[in-house]
Motif scaffolding. Structure first.
Motif, mmCIF file in Angstrom:
data_model
loop_
_atom_site.group_PDB
_atom_site.id
_atom_site.type_symbol
_atom_site.label_atom_id
_atom_site.label_comp_id
_atom_site.label_asym_id
_atom_site.label_seq_id
_atom_site.Cartn_x
_atom_site.Cartn_y
_atom_site.Cartn_z
ATOM 1 N N ASP A 176 0.765 -30.036 -11.073
ATOM 2 C CA ASP A 176 1.333 -28.705 -10.830
ATOM 3 C C ASP A 176 2.112 -28.662 -9.521
ATOM 4 O O ASP A 176 3.176 -28.041 -9.435
ATOM 5 C CB ASP A 176 0.233 -27.642 -10.842
ATOM 6 C CG ASP A 176 -0.834 -27.905 -9.785
ATOM 7 O OD1 ASP A 176 -1.168 -29.090 -9.560
ATOM 8 O OD2 ASP A 176 -1.341 -26.935 -9.201
ATOM 9 N N ALA A 177 1.614 -29.377 -8.481
ATOM 10 C CA ALA A 177 2.321 -29.394 -7.206
ATOM 11 C C ALA A 177 3.639 -30.154 -7.320
ATOM 12 O O ALA A 177 4.674 -29.730 -6.779
ATOM 13 C CB ALA A 177 1.431 -30.023 -6.137
ATOM 14 N N VAL A 178 3.618 -31.276 -8.034
ATOM 15 C CA VAL A 178 4.848 -32.057 -8.200
ATOM 16 C C VAL A 178 5.890 -31.252 -8.964
ATOM 17 O O VAL A 178 7.074 -31.206 -8.595
ATOM 18 C CB VAL A 178 4.539 -33.378 -8.931
ATOM 19 C CG1 VAL A 178 5.834 -34.093 -9.322
ATOM 20 C CG2 VAL A 178 3.697 -34.292 -8.073
ATOM 21 N N VAL A 179 5.479 -30.576 -10.040
ATOM 22 C CA VAL A 179 6.423 -29.784 -10.846
ATOM 23 C C VAL A 179 6.992 -28.640 -10.023
ATOM 24 O O VAL A 179 8.196 -28.346 -10.094
ATOM 25 C CB VAL A 179 5.722 -29.276 -12.121
ATOM 26 C CG1 VAL A 179 6.615 -28.274 -12.848
ATOM 27 C CG2 VAL A 179 5.382 -30.447 -13.043
ATOM 28 N N ALA A 180 6.155 -27.997 -9.223
ATOM 29 C CA ALA A 180 6.636 -26.882 -8.404
ATOM 30 C C ALA A 180 7.719 -27.348 -7.435
ATOM 31 O O ALA A 180 8.769 -26.691 -7.279
ATOM 32 C CB ALA A 180 5.465 -26.251 -7.650
ATOM 33 N N GLU A 184 8.316 -36.648 -8.824
ATOM 34 C CA GLU A 184 9.140 -35.454 -8.576
ATOM 35 C C GLU A 184 10.605 -35.716 -8.935
ATOM 36 O O GLU A 184 11.272 -34.866 -9.533
ATOM 37 C CB GLU A 184 9.023 -35.055 -7.101
ATOM 38 C CG GLU A 184 9.856 -33.818 -6.738
ATOM 39 C CD GLU A 184 9.790 -33.485 -5.256
ATOM 40 O OE1 GLU A 184 10.717 -32.802 -4.774
ATOM 41 O OE2 GLU A 184 8.826 -33.903 -4.590
ATOM 42 N N ARG A 185 11.073 -36.905 -8.598
ATOM 43 C CA ARG A 185 12.465 -37.255 -8.930
ATOM 44 C C ARG A 185 12.651 -37.316 -10.443
ATOM 45 O O ARG A 185 13.677 -36.872 -10.979
ATOM 46 C CB ARG A 185 12.802 -38.603 -8.297
ATOM 47 C CG ARG A 185 14.226 -39.086 -8.528
ATOM 48 C CD ARG A 185 15.232 -38.315 -7.691
ATOM 49 N NE ARG A 185 16.545 -38.870 -7.858
ATOM 50 C CZ ARG A 185 17.023 -39.901 -7.158
ATOM 51 N NH1 ARG A 185 16.260 -40.492 -6.254
ATOM 52 N NH2 ARG A 185 18.247 -40.325 -7.345
ATOM 53 N N VAL A 186 11.663 -37.849 -11.169
ATOM 54 C CA VAL A 186 11.743 -37.911 -12.625
ATOM 55 C C VAL A 186 11.824 -36.505 -13.215
ATOM 56 O O VAL A 186 12.690 -36.209 -14.049
ATOM 57 C CB VAL A 186 10.520 -38.667 -13.197
ATOM 58 C CG1 VAL A 186 10.490 -38.549 -14.723
ATOM 59 C CG2 VAL A 186 10.568 -40.136 -12.798
ATOM 60 N N VAL A 187 10.914 -35.619 -12.796
ATOM 61 C CA VAL A 187 10.898 -34.248 -13.326
ATOM 62 C C VAL A 187 12.191 -33.524 -12.981
ATOM 63 O O VAL A 187 12.766 -32.809 -13.815
ATOM 64 C CB VAL A 187 9.673 -33.483 -12.790
ATOM 65 C CG1 VAL A 187 9.706 -32.027 -13.254
ATOM 66 C CG2 VAL A 187 8.382 -34.149 -13.247
ATOM 67 N N ALA A 188 12.694 -33.719 -11.764
ATOM 68 C CA ALA A 188 13.931 -33.056 -11.355
ATOM 69 C C ALA A 188 15.116 -33.522 -12.206
ATOM 70 O O ALA A 188 15.949 -32.705 -12.627
ATOM 71 C CB ALA A 188 14.196 -33.317 -9.879
#
Length: 465
Positions: A323-327, A359-363
């Motif tokens: 959840d923190a990474v997605v935020a 985080e880079r992947v999700v972004a």
């Protein structure tokens, strides 16, 4: 180095050795047969005696060849005459039919001996051909890069050689076995300046003829390896050319565009005769900042791709809260006004991942999803735990990607995933590379009501007990 002459000293020694074995077999067989039959002379007919004496003759032919067998037949004929034809213990023959029996016996014995010896030679030839075929089959069943070494190793083992090598113009191309000393016992031309060399015992002429065919097979294996290497090198060069062309085309556009914006904005601000309002100046500075961000993104993507392709990407997997990474990824991504719904529970188990890379992947996935989403639609990010694994899904409702194109979109410089003419086409390539570097997977699938769903699967940091 010339080819070893056929019928060399070792071949002669082997022939004499075989003949000696035949002589011993003839002597022992005839003596044993005579010792067994003489006490039964009154009970066994002459034709039966003659047939029984064929046994040691046939044994001699099988072990020693036709020459000792003919000698054994002659010796058997004399023994039959001496012990079993009246008057006994003389070589005189009283009855004419006994002469016929002895003559027929010698003729039959010689003919059978020749037939047995010929059959033995045929069996030996067939065995050599089977060995040759087996060697060729073993070599052909191996991968191209291993076929030559495996063929030489099989030749060395089969023919009990110490070392076997394939040489080209006096230079060893491939060798199996320890470093040889002295001159090779075998040197067979393989064609094209190649020779098959062997260190070890001398071989029969038939073996050397088989090795000549194996030498040609070794030469073909070497040529195949070289052709495969040239083809692989050519394919590598072609791939490099394709990547270079794609890179130049993409970078040429994606570097020039923001540079042109920066140049135009800065040049305007430097005009001494133009009095810009505060609003105009703010817009020009915003253009510089936006263009600089685009340049930074291009450089970051290129550096990330180069680290991936060089295998030097630094990965620090640790227990990570999804959840923190997605935020952080949502806050850092320009969604272009597209609404993003996040459904990642904060009580999910921790994932084993690198927070920065994830985080880079999700972004990247979120940016692609927002670019593909039509006006009025939203993008969803969902997180779930499933059997010691965690899933993150980035779901859009755009046009989707055809099944046949789903592998291609992960290749560098493919713009299919961007759904526009902008961008280097590195987003999905970097996303998959970063995900796999963390020990996870990234797979595309259809969104049930239309669109594309990208699913990240990562291992849990601690397995459920």
């Amino acid at each position: 180095m010339g080819t070893v002459a056929q019928g060399g000293p070792d071949s002669v020694r082997r022939s004499w050795r075989r003949a000696g074995v035949g002589v011993i077999a003839a002597g022992a067989g005839l003596a044993a047969t005579t010792a067994a039959l003489v006490p039964l002379r009154s009970q066994v007919s002459l034709p039966s005696v003659v047939l029984l004496y064929l046994i040691p003759v046939l044994l001699t032919a099988a072990l020693g060849g036709w020459v000792p067998a003919v000698a054994a037949a002659a010796g058997a004929d004399l023994l039959v005459n001496y012990f079993f034809i009246p008057p006994f213990r003389t070589f005189a023959v009283e009855a004419g039919d006994s002469i016929v029996v002895l003559a027929v016996y010698v003729g039959v014995a010689v003919a059978v001996s020749l037939a047995v010896d010929l059959a033995a030679r045929h069996r030996a030839t067939a065995a050599r051909r089977d060995t040759e075929a087996a060697l060729l089959a073993v070599a052909s069943s191996q991968p191209i890069e291993q076929s030559l070494a495996r063929l030489l190793e099989e030749v060395r083992t089969t023919y009990r050689m110490t070392t076997v090598a394939l040489a080209e113009q006096g230079r060893t191309v491939e060798r199996v076995g320890p470093s040889p000393h002295g001159q090779p016992a075998l040197s067979v031309a393989a064609g094209g300046g190649l020779r098959l060399l062997g260190w070890g015992p001398q071989l029969f002429a038939e073996d050397r003829r088989a090795l000549a065919r194996l030498a040609a097979a070794a030469a073909r294996a070497l040529h195949t390896q070289r052709l495969a290497g040239q083809a692989a090198h050519a394919e590598e060069l072609a791939h490099i050319d394709r990547v270079r062309a794609a890179l130049l085309g993409a970078v040429g556009h994606d570097l020039r565009t923001p540079l042109a914006g920066i140049k135009a904005a800065v040049s305007s601000l430097r005009q001494p005769d133009v009095d810009f309002t505060a609003h105009d100046r703010a817009e020009l500075l915003a253009t510089v900042e936006e263009s600089t961000d685009r340049l930074t993104a291009v450089v970051d993507n290129l550096l990330a791709l180069s680290r991936l392709q060089a295998g030097v990407l630094s990965v620090d997997n640790q227990p990570t809260a999804l959840d923190a990474v997605v935020a952080r990824a949502v806050l850092a991504t320009d969604t272009g006004g597209v609404e993003v719904h996040v459904d990642v529970p904060d009580d999910l188990p921790l994932a084993l991942a690198d927070p920065g890379l994830l985080e880079r992947v999700v972004a990247n996935l979120l940016a692609n999803a927002c670019a593909a989403t039509p006006p009025g639609r939203s993008v969803q990010i969902r997180g779930r735990a499933d059997d010691h694994q965690l899933q993150l899904q980035v779901i859009d409702h755009g046009p989707g990607i055809a099944v046949e194109d789903r592998d291609r979109v992960f290749a560098p410089f493919q713009r299919l995933d961007d759904h526009s003419s902008t961008g280097l086409g590195l987003g999905l390539a970097i996303a998959r590379g970063f995900t796999e570097a963390q020990g996870g997977t990234l797979t595309p699938s259809d969104t049930p009501i239309g669109g594309l769903t990208m699913t990240i699967v990562l291992p849990a940091a601690v397995a459920d007990r």
